[in-house]
Design a protein around this motif. Structure first.
Motif, short mmCIF file in Angstrom:
data_model
loop_
_atom_site.label_atom_id
_atom_site.label_comp_id
_atom_site.label_asym_id
_atom_site.label_seq_id
_atom_site.Cartn_x
_atom_site.Cartn_y
_atom_site.Cartn_z
N ARG A 1 -0.27 -1.96 11.79
CA ARG A 1 0.86 -2.47 11.82
C ARG A 1 2.16 -2.17 11.62
O ARG A 1 2.61 -1.85 11.89
N VAL A 2 1.71 -0.30 10.57
CA VAL A 2 3.00 0.54 10.92
C VAL A 2 2.92 1.29 11.97
O VAL A 2 4.06 1.71 12.66
N TRP B 1 17.98 -8.26 17.58
CA TRP B 1 18.99 -7.03 17.51
C TRP B 1 20.24 -6.41 17.10
O TRP B 1 20.46 -5.77 16.59
N ILE C 1 -3.92 6.70 3.60
CA ILE C 1 -5.41 6.27 3.93
C ILE C 1 -5.84 7.12 5.16
O ILE C 1 -6.94 6.73 5.83
N LEU C 2 -4.89 7.46 5.93
CA LEU C 2 -5.84 7.91 6.81
C LEU C 2 -6.53 9.38 6.72
O LEU C 2 -7.52 9.93 7.40
N VAL D 1 -2.70 0.40 8.39
CA VAL D 1 -2.16 1.20 9.15
C VAL D 1 -1.25 0.67 10.14
O VAL D 1 -1.17 0.74 11.22
N VAL E 1 0.70 5.14 4.91
CA VAL E 1 -0.36 5.43 6.36
C VAL E 1 -0.98 6.99 5.89
O VAL E 1 -2.21 6.63 6.32
N GLY F 1 8.79 4.96 12.11
CA GLY F 1 8.45 6.41 12.23
C GLY F 1 9.23 6.87 14.65
O GLY F 1 8.31 8.10 14.36
N LEU G 1 -11.74 3.03 9.44
CA LEU G 1 -11.19 2.38 8.41
C LEU G 1 -11.39 1.48 7.98
O LEU G 1 -12.08 0.11 9.07
N SER H 1 11.08 -4.07 11.43
CA SER H 1 11.68 -2.29 11.20
C SER H 1 10.65 -1.34 11.28
O SER H 1 10.96 -0.19 11.41
N GLU H 2 9.95 -1.97 10.35
CA GLU H 2 8.51 -0.45 10.11
C GLU H 2 7.88 0.06 10.93
O GLU H 2 8.18 1.50 11.19
N PRO H 3 7.74 -1.09 12.07
CA PRO H 3 7.35 -0.16 13.05
C PRO H 3 7.75 0.46 13.68
O PRO H 3 7.61 1.66 15.03
N PHE I 1 0.74 -1.25 -0.23
CA PHE I 1 0.25 0.10 -0.03
C PHE I 1 1.01 1.29 -0.31
O PHE I 1 1.89 1.17 0.58
N ARG J 1 5.62 4.64 -0.29
CA ARG J 1 6.18 3.33 0.27
C ARG J 1 6.49 2.75 -1.07
O ARG J 1 7.26 1.26 -0.89
N ARG K 1 7.89 3.72 23.45
CA ARG K 1 8.19 2.98 23.17
C ARG K 1 9.53 3.12 22.41
O ARG K 1 10.15 1.83 22.24
#
Lengths: 388, 388
Positions: free
Chosen positions: B27-28, B354, A13-14, B25, A10, A269, B17, A264-266, A7, A332, B273
């Protein structure tokens, strides 16, 4: 190629949410809204011609009475490899250079002052293969190699500082290879280099097969457009690496990267943005985009069959400000240029509000790290018998 | 009270959504999905009776061959003050204690092993007022004060470790006041305390009027349910504070907080986080909720007229795992208990993947911090004349 199922972003989509919901979510997830900036019709036209998604935004700051604003525009470029990885190396290099000519023209027309490419931008990200041949051939001298010479001319023509992350070969020190970012100033002069401080050993990031931990410290480069530094890729996982650039006075820290997948994607950001907050500077996180396939198959140390691609580089390059706000991400899936405008004065303004440097207690941590690196270190653990 | 205009939670909005968009969304933004866990009908029933929103989830980990799983349930409680700030102090304290009895009963029925309250949980967050009277009266002895005695009985009854962040008075050292987290073990015994290391000077957080920087280092408390530590509120802005608990071996770090407004909310989901990721441990971020009004007006150092409230504590308590995934947040508006279940073994599993500890180069940073704290420190700056 598996890109088709990816996709786009983000943010896109939002935007499907009802306006009030969108604004509530946007504010919590992205911070204070950025504003639109003018990047010229010419830049837009060229970006369409070259098929480079152009995203731009501006961060607000306060006017000061005793300091003039120091407005800067940064350009973050994420791109796919333009031709297959197994193409002749000279063709690959020339295709990369042509892409660089195109995007730098767009960036110039968009008013960019400081431009940064992704990690090892002028070659496939081939370290997954563990093949030394032919990939080590791409390594070149930081100051006098072909890529620095090529970019120097453009930096001078466009009055632009250019950060060029490449594979470096150091012929003075045993022909060793390094993962290095070269900084060229806006007169086209080589300003210096920084070598990647932290080298991954995770998944297909077999980079420690090719080069070791950098030995150039945490240099901050004083340019006409601010004090800049480069935290290369995996270094973004290390808060101490970010801190060190802050201690040395950085106002913008670029994070040229190449990262893939669900692991790594989460984190993407979170980390560069946390660094912007903690160190009261701007961070610019740039990721590759697309899927790179290789000629020979390789395994990934995860029990799965041999395969020929590294997974999807998910792009999503973005800029984070010291107040915790951030730009939209690039897509992406596509080549893209993100132009962000901000006033460097915001760094000190935010630092004065939050006071993180004042309350940092560096002396306490210097003492702790000293102890923690000794062989007989005793962690501070409280058990039932050691009442505090 | 302005709570009425506050929206409930980002998660609830995102669920509007379409399913596929939501999952992309989610997941990311939130990482690997958590799973549902059983918290018993009794717990659900009681949470309704006491009007405490109950949210629960479980994090996945791998089974190991040589270590048994070490499954733990943590409970994070966010709450409003139950009666107005100007109520008689004895009434306030008793109302708080009643709320604690209620929620601990729910937590017990929900299988919680380690429970943590929000910062200065048993009093209004009155430091905005800068009034010493009557608020300093709430300060009490960490080990022998009424709150520790009250909770010890419940900790023992419910076989639960309880972290109780309070205002401490140290009668042995000049009757000084501290912002302190008391750790009571599951037998009801006082295990120790930790004093807040970093004290804010931002907005209405006038805490430095009441207490200074903590002097208890970075203790990790060895309990039957894992090695736990407490990073109190503003300490979450300091990556070094988080790092220090990691160096001392923490597996779970609680972050009892009290934070409001547009300045901090975009940071809230980032910092705890990022700490979980960088240090390969679990973090549990707990914020107050609701708006607290005070009897006397005060100003906020922002040019605006005097007012009587601190702004909206936006709740949104959550748990983050070492792999970067996170739980849903509690609401932005209501009392809530978040129960999260996980296997402490995940910490080492993720660290092995990691390799952040292995690649951390602490010795390099120990040297840098040593230098950076000297008066004649020269930052590493590259200018045109100092080629690297």
């Amino acid at each position: 190629m598996s890109d088709i199922k990816e996709f786009e972003s983000v943010e896109r989509i939002l935007k499907k949410l009802p306006p009030e919901d969108y604004e509530n979510v946007r504010r919590v997830l992205y911070g204070k809204a950025t504003r639109e900036i003018d990047v010229s019709e010419k830049a837009k036209h060229l970006s369409e011609k070259y098929a480079i998604e152009l995203v731009s935004c501006g961060f607000d700051s306060k006017e000061e009475e005793l300091r003039s604003p120091r407005i800067v525009r940064v350009g973050l470029f994420q791109h796919k490899i333009p031709i297959p990885t197994w193409s002749p190396m000279k063709e690959m290099r020339e295709a990369m250079y042509q892409m660089a000519r195109d995007v730098l023209e767009v960036a110039y027309r968009g008013g960019v002052n400081v431009f940064c490419f992704q990690e090892a931008w002028n070659m496939p990200f081939a370290f997954c293969t563990r093949e030394k041949h032919p990939w080590c051939e791409y390594a070149e001298d930081a100051q006098h190699g072909p890529t620095t010479r090529f970019l120097s001319e453009l930096a001078s023509r466009y009055n632009m500082v250019i950060i060029s992350p490449i594979l470096e070969r150091d012929s003075v020190h045993g022909n060793t290879i390094w993962n290095t970012a070269v900084v060229i100033d806006n007169h086209g002069d080589y300003l210096g280099k920084h070598r990647k401080n932290h080298i991954p050993r995770v998944g297909d990031f077999n980079e420690s097969t090719y080069y070791l931990e950098g030995n150039t410290g945490h240099p901050v480069f004083e340019t006409q457009f601010g004090k800049i530094a480069v935290n290369i890729c995996y270094g973004r996982h290390h808060p101490l690496n970010w801190l060190a650039f802050g201690i040395n006075g950085a106002e913008i820290v670029f994070n040229p990267s190449a990262t893939v997948g669900e692991l790594s994607e989460p984190l993407w950001g979170i980390e560069a943005r946390n660094a912007a907050i903690a160190n009261s500077y701007f961070t610019c996180a740039i990721n590759r985009v697309g899927t790179e396939e290789f000629k020979n198959e390789f395994t990934s140390g995860n029990g799965l069959p041999a395969h020929r691609d590294f997974g999807h580089f998910y792009g999503s390059s973005y800029v984070a400000a010291p107040d915790g706000s951030r730009s939209p991400g690039l897509s992406r899936t596509k080549n893209g240029l993100l132009i962000a405008e901000f006033d460097l004065n915001l760094c000190r303004q935010v630092a004065d509000v939050w006071g993180f440097q004042m309350t940092q207690r560096l002396d306490m941590y210097a003492e702790l790290l000293d102890k923690a690196t000794t062989h007989d270190f005793k962690p501070q653990v409280v058990t039932k018998t050691t009442e505090l």
